[in-house]
Design a protein around this motif. Structure first.
Motif, short mmCIF file in Angstrom:
data_model
loop_
_atom_site.label_atom_id
_atom_site.label_comp_id
_atom_site.label_asym_id
_atom_site.label_seq_id
_atom_site.Cartn_x
_atom_site.Cartn_y
_atom_site.Cartn_z
N LEU A 218 137.65 -45.93 56.60
CA LEU A 218 137.12 -45.26 57.52
C LEU A 218 136.03 -43.60 57.22
CD1 LEU A 218 137.95 -46.91 60.84
CD2 LEU A 218 136.00 -47.80 60.42
N PRO A 219 137.10 -42.89 57.51
CA PRO A 219 136.03 -41.33 57.26
C PRO A 219 135.90 -41.27 55.84
CG PRO A 219 138.46 -41.59 57.12
CD PRO A 219 138.42 -42.87 57.53
N LEU A 220 136.46 -42.35 54.41
CA LEU A 220 135.66 -42.53 53.19
C LEU A 220 134.66 -42.99 53.70
CD1 LEU A 220 136.04 -41.64 50.29
CD2 LEU A 220 137.23 -43.72 50.17
N VAL A 221 133.90 -43.77 54.33
CA VAL A 221 132.63 -44.46 54.22
C VAL A 221 132.37 -43.43 55.37
CG1 VAL A 221 131.68 -46.00 55.88
CG2 VAL A 221 133.64 -46.46 54.62
N ARG A 222 132.31 -42.30 56.05
CA ARG A 222 131.82 -41.36 56.44
C ARG A 222 131.25 -40.31 55.76
NH1 ARG A 222 135.75 -42.29 60.65
NH2 ARG A 222 136.51 -40.14 60.13
N PHE A 223 132.37 -40.04 54.52
CA PHE A 223 131.70 -38.41 53.87
C PHE A 223 131.16 -39.15 52.63
CE2 PHE A 223 136.56 -37.01 54.98
CZ PHE A 223 135.68 -35.69 55.52
N ALA A 224 131.17 -40.33 52.67
CA ALA A 224 130.09 -41.32 51.42
C ALA A 224 128.66 -41.08 52.16
CB ALA A 224 130.96 -42.43 51.05
N LYS A 225 128.83 -41.36 53.30
CA LYS A 225 127.12 -41.66 53.60
C LYS A 225 126.35 -40.31 53.89
CE LYS A 225 125.22 -44.65 54.12
NZ LYS A 225 124.36 -44.94 53.34
N GLU A 226 127.26 -39.42 53.80
CA GLU A 226 127.11 -37.64 53.96
C GLU A 226 126.40 -37.03 53.44
OE1 GLU A 226 126.04 -35.80 56.82
OE2 GLU A 226 126.62 -37.24 58.29
N LEU A 227 127.17 -37.84 51.93
CA LEU A 227 126.75 -37.33 50.78
C LEU A 227 125.24 -37.64 50.53
CD1 LEU A 227 129.87 -36.90 48.49
CD2 LEU A 227 128.65 -35.36 49.42
N GLY A 228 124.80 -39.46 51.00
CA GLY A 228 124.13 -40.43 50.80
C GLY A 228 124.04 -41.74 49.37
N TRP A 229 125.78 -41.99 49.41
CA TRP A 229 125.99 -43.18 48.29
C TRP A 229 125.54 -44.32 49.70
CZ3 TRP A 229 131.14 -40.90 46.88
CH2 TRP A 229 131.41 -39.32 46.43
N TYR A 230 125.46 -45.37 48.80
CA TYR A 230 125.45 -46.77 49.02
C TYR A 230 126.51 -47.35 48.87
CZ TYR A 230 123.94 -51.16 49.26
OH TYR A 230 123.57 -52.86 49.62
N VAL A 231 127.17 -47.40 50.28
CA VAL A 231 128.44 -48.26 50.31
C VAL A 231 129.18 -49.26 50.86
CG1 VAL A 231 130.94 -47.39 51.92
CG2 VAL A 231 128.83 -45.75 51.51
N THR A 232 129.71 -50.16 50.18
CA THR A 232 130.76 -51.35 49.93
C THR A 232 131.37 -51.63 50.27
OG1 THR A 232 128.36 -52.30 48.77
CG2 THR A 232 130.20 -53.80 48.89
#
Length: 380
Positions: A218-232
Motif C-alpha cells: 500500500l505505501p509503495l502504491v501511494r509513493f508511486a502515484k505521487e510520482l505519477g507512475w502507472y501502477v499495476t
C-alpha cells in the motif's frame, strides 16, 4: 510526471468550461536553476496555477505576463537572469546564479492542437512523443515564436511551421530525441537568420508492476502515484487483489505467477517489484521476469533468500545472463535504515527512480559532478 498529469487534468476542466489559459514552459537554462527545461506551469484567468517553473521566485512575474498573453493570444519569451547582482528587479534577491528562459503561450479551449492536447494524448496512450517549439527568432524569417512540430511514437507528425527546410531539420532531430529520450535546445541557421527550438522528449509514465497484494504494498502504491507512475497490482489471491484494497492502483489483476504474461505487459519501460512473501511464487516470477526486457526487477527479502532462488533456477533452467542479473536488485531498496512498511516503500521508490535516472542514489553533498545534466547543447 505527476505535475504534468495535474496540468493536463486542470486544462481539461478549463476546456470543458470554455476558458482560456496560459502555459509557461522553461525552454532553456544556463547555470544553477531550480527547474530544468520542460518544467511547466498552467495559469488560469482567476489566478489559479498548477505546476511550477521555479522555487517560487518567478511565479508571480510569470503570472502577470501570462495575463497579458491570455488577452493578446500572442506567445512571449521571458528571460530571467540571476547571474548578476542586480536581481532585485522582481522584488527579491534570488541567489540561484542561473539564467532561465520561459515561453508563455495562450491555450485556447477550442483548439485541439495545443501543447496540452499533445501532452494529454501521450499520457492517454502511454507512449513517448516529441514536442519541438520555436522560442527565439533572429532575422527576417517566415516563422513565428510558438510554432511547433510534434512527433508521435507511431511516426505521425503535426506541424504549423510553414518553412519546409526548418521542418525537415527539426524532424531529423525530433526522431533522434524520440529514440534517445533526450531533450535538446537547437539553433538552426538559415539564409536570412536563425531559429532556436526546444526539442522536448515526452516520456510516458513509468509502468510499475507490484507482485504481491499485502499491506506493505500500500505505501509503495501511494509513493508511486505521487510520482505519477502507472501502477499495476498482481496477486493470485482474489481476496487481497481488489480495487477496494488498492483504490489508487491503475490496475488490479488476479493471476497465478506462471500466467502473468497473459495479463501483464512487460517491456523495457516496465519496472517490477516482487513482494509476494511466498517462496514458490517468487521462484516462478523470477523465472519469467529475469529473461524479460523489464528495466528494473526488485526482490523483497534477504540476500541469501534471493541467492537460493537463483540457485534453484540455475539447477532447473539455463543460467541467467550477466545483463539479466544486472537488472536484479536484491535486497531491494536504497540503504536508508528503513524498517517500517512506509520507510521500506520510500527506499524502494528512491532506488527505482535512481536506476531510471542512471544514478547511484548517494548523498548529493558527496557528488562531484553537477546535480543536473545540461541538454542545451546546440548541435549543428
Amino acid at each position: 510526471m505527476k505535475e504534468l498529469q495535474d496540468i493536463v487534468a486542470a486544462f481539461k476542466q478549463l476546456k470543458n468550461c470554455g476558458k482560456t489559459a496560459a502555459l509557461a514552459t522553461v525552454v532553456k537554462v544556463n547555470g544553477s536553476t531550480y527547474r530544468r527545461p520542460g518544467a511547466r506551469m498552467l495559469i488560469t484567468p482567476d489566478g489559479t496555477t498548477v505546476g511550477s517553473i521555479s522555487g517560487g521566485c518567478l511565479e508571480q512575474d510569470v503570472f502577470e505576463r501570462a495575463r497579458q498573453v491570455m488577452d493578446s493570444g500572442e506567445p512571449v519569451l521571458v528571460t530571467y537572469d540571476t547571474t548578476s547582482d542586480d536581481d532585485l528587479i522582481w522584488g527579491m534577491r534570488l541567489g540561484c546564479n542561473g539564467r532561465v528562459e520561459v515561453l508563455i503561450e495562450a491555450i485556447l479551449p477550442q483548439s485541439n492542437l495545443s501543447p496540452t492536447a499533445f501532452l494529454a494524448e501521450c499520457l492517454r496512450q502511454r507512449e513517448p512523443g516529441v514536442m519541438a517549439t520555436i522560442f527565439r527568432i533572429e532575422g527576417e524569417l517566415n516563422v513565428k515564436v510558438g510554432e511547433y512540430l510534434r512527433l508521435y511514437s507511431d511516426g505521425n507528425i503535426e506541424s504549423n511551421i510553414s518553412e519546409s527546410s526548418v521542418v525537415k531539420s527539426i524532424l531529423d532531430d525530433a526522431q533522434i530525441a524520440l529514440t534517445s529520450n533526450q531533450s535538446i535546445v537547437k539553433v538552426y541557421p538559415l539564409l536570412t537568420g536563425n531559429v532556436e527550438v526546444f526539442i522536448e522528449a515526452i516520456a510516458p509514465p513509468v509502468s510499475l508492476v507490484i507482485f504481491g497484494a499485502g499491506g506493505d504494498a500500500l505505501p509503495l502504491v501511494r509513493f508511486a502515484k505521487e510520482l505519477g507512475w502507472y501502477v499495476t497490482i498482481v496477486d493470485s489471491r482474489s481476496a487481497y487483489a481488489t480495487k477496494q484494497q488498492f483504490p489508487l492502483a491503475d490496475a488490479v489483476i488476479v493471476s497465478r505467477p506462471e500466467n502473468i504474461q497473459e495479463y501483464v505487459q512487460i517491456d523495457n519501460r516496465t519496472v517490477a517489484v516482487v513482494m509476494t512473501h511466498n517462496y514458490m511464487h517468487d521462484l516462478e516470477l523470477l523465472k519469467i521476469l529475469l529473461p524479460s526486457p523489464v528495466r528494473y526487477l526488485g526482490m523483497l527479502g534477504p540476500k541469501k533468500r534471493t541467492e537460493k532462488l537463483l540457485q534453484e533456477i540455475l539447477a532447473q533452467e539455463s543460467a541467467p545472463t550477466l545483463a539479466q542479473l544486472a537488472r536484479l536488485y536484491a535486497p531491494i531498496g536504497i540503504d536508508i535504515g528503513a524498517d517500517s512498511p512506509e520507510e521500506i516503500a520510500l527506499a524502494i521508490a528512491a532506488e527505482i527512480k535512481a536506476v531510471l535516472a542512471n544514478r547511484t542514489g548517494g548523498l548529493l553533498r558527496e557528488r562531484k559532478a553537477p546535480i543536473h545534466t545540461h541538454n542545451n547543447e546546440n548541435r549543428r
